[in-house]
Design an enzyme around this catalytic site. Structure first.
Site, PDB file in Angstrom:
ATOM      1  N   GLU A  21       0.679   4.188   1.958  1.00  0.00           N
ATOM      2  CA  GLU A  21       1.809   4.619   3.191  1.00  0.00           C
ATOM      3  C   GLU A  21       1.909   3.670   4.172  1.00  0.00           C
ATOM      4  O   GLU A  21       3.793   3.945   4.041  1.00  0.00           O
ATOM      5  CB  GLU A  21       0.007   4.365   4.360  1.00  0.00           C
ATOM      6  CG  GLU A  21      -1.084   5.031   3.780  1.00  0.00           C
ATOM      7  CD  GLU A  21      -1.985   4.749   2.976  1.00  0.00           C
ATOM      8  OE1 GLU A  21      -3.559   4.150   3.102  1.00  0.00           O
ATOM      9  OE2 GLU A  21      -1.855   3.649   2.146  1.00  0.00           O
ATOM     10  N   HIS A  28       0.698  -1.408  -0.315  1.00  0.00           N
ATOM     11  CA  HIS A  28      -0.089  -0.092  -0.211  1.00  0.00           C
ATOM     12  C   HIS A  28       0.817   1.564  -0.305  1.00  0.00           C
ATOM     13  O   HIS A  28       2.247   0.836   0.301  1.00  0.00           O
ATOM     14  CB  HIS A  28      -0.618   0.178   1.334  1.00  0.00           C
ATOM     15  CG  HIS A  28      -1.781  -1.007   0.811  1.00  0.00           C
ATOM     16  ND1 HIS A  28      -3.362  -0.531   1.579  1.00  0.00           N
ATOM     17  CD2 HIS A  28      -1.706  -2.311   0.811  1.00  0.00           C
ATOM     18  CE1 HIS A  28      -3.280  -1.800   1.663  1.00  0.00           C
ATOM     19  NE2 HIS A  28      -3.228  -2.651   1.550  1.00  0.00           N
ATOM     20  N   CYS A  67      -6.630   2.122   5.044  1.00  0.00           N
ATOM     21  CA  CYS A  67      -7.464   1.402   5.166  1.00  0.00           C
ATOM     22  C   CYS A  67      -7.216   0.797   7.264  1.00  0.00           C
ATOM     23  O   CYS A  67      -5.940   1.229   7.286  1.00  0.00           O
ATOM     24  CB  CYS A  67      -6.994   0.188   4.765  1.00  0.00           C
ATOM     25  SG  CYS A  67      -5.572  -0.713   4.899  1.00  0.00           S
ATOM     26  N   CYS A  89      -2.760   0.198   7.467  1.00  0.00           N
ATOM     27  CA  CYS A  89      -2.426   1.630   7.029  1.00  0.00           C
ATOM     28  C   CYS A  89      -3.087   2.355   8.111  1.00  0.00           C
ATOM     29  O   CYS A  89      -1.443   2.917   9.322  1.00  0.00           O
ATOM     30  CB  CYS A  89      -2.350   2.028   5.812  1.00  0.00           C
ATOM     31  SG  CYS A  89      -2.062   1.105   4.201  1.00  0.00           S
TER      32      CYS A  89
END
Length: 166
Positions: free
Chosen positions: A57, A55, A85, A88
């Site tokens: 992040e 991801h 999410c 993260c």
């Protein structure tokens, strides 16, 4: 920092999201800023890397930790185009990132105020100050266009598969 400065950093996060878009990934981008300098960037690469953890992040946090030589990012500010999410958001809290600017919210999976608010839970030993809606229209428009195009691609692929089967 002035609103213009925050917009500047979110625009860089949008540039990162465009990199994901060009790869056919969900266009999410992130930057981490310390003392007015971008120290790490990331964009979504889950499908490209075949890695659940890829991801935007997480990538930015990993890069910032390597650059600073510390897992604690207490003097950094995060700018991310889509609400984090649960994974993260947890990583943001674990990294001690004190402030997060979010472009647009994610009502289906967001954990910065939509589904849950992990970022501001007083039960944890650390919370982040969260700012929502920075360049929201631009962040949202890129995601909407991506998913619109994805639906068209999926439909064409399905039709092509049916044609081949006949």
């Amino acid at each position: 920092m002035t609103e213009d400065i925050h917009a500047k950093y979110m625009k860089e996060a949008l540039r990162q999201a465009k990199k994901a878009y060009r790869l056919g990934e969900v266009p999410i981008g992130c930057v981490l800023v310390r003392d007015g300098e971008i120290i790490a960037r990331g964009y979504n690469r889950r499908n490209t890397d075949k890695n659940t953890l890829a991801h935007a992040e997480i990538t930015a946090i990993n890069r910032a930790s390597k650059r600073t030589g510390d897992w604690r990012l207490e003097d950094c500010v995060m700018y991310v185009t889509l609400e984090p999410c649960q994974m993260c958001a947890g990583a943001i809290i674990q990294a001690r990132i004190p402030e997060v600017y979010i472009g647009c919210m994610n009502p289906k999976a967001g954990c910065g105020g939509s589904v849950l608010n992990i970022l501001e839970m007083p039960e944890f030993n650390h919370q982040a100050i969260v700012h929502r809606g920075l360049l929201e229209d631009a962040c949202s428009a890129m995601l909407k266009l991506f998913f619109k195009e994805l639906r068209v691609r999926n439909k064409l692929e399905k039709e092509s598969a049916v044609d081949k089967a006949e």
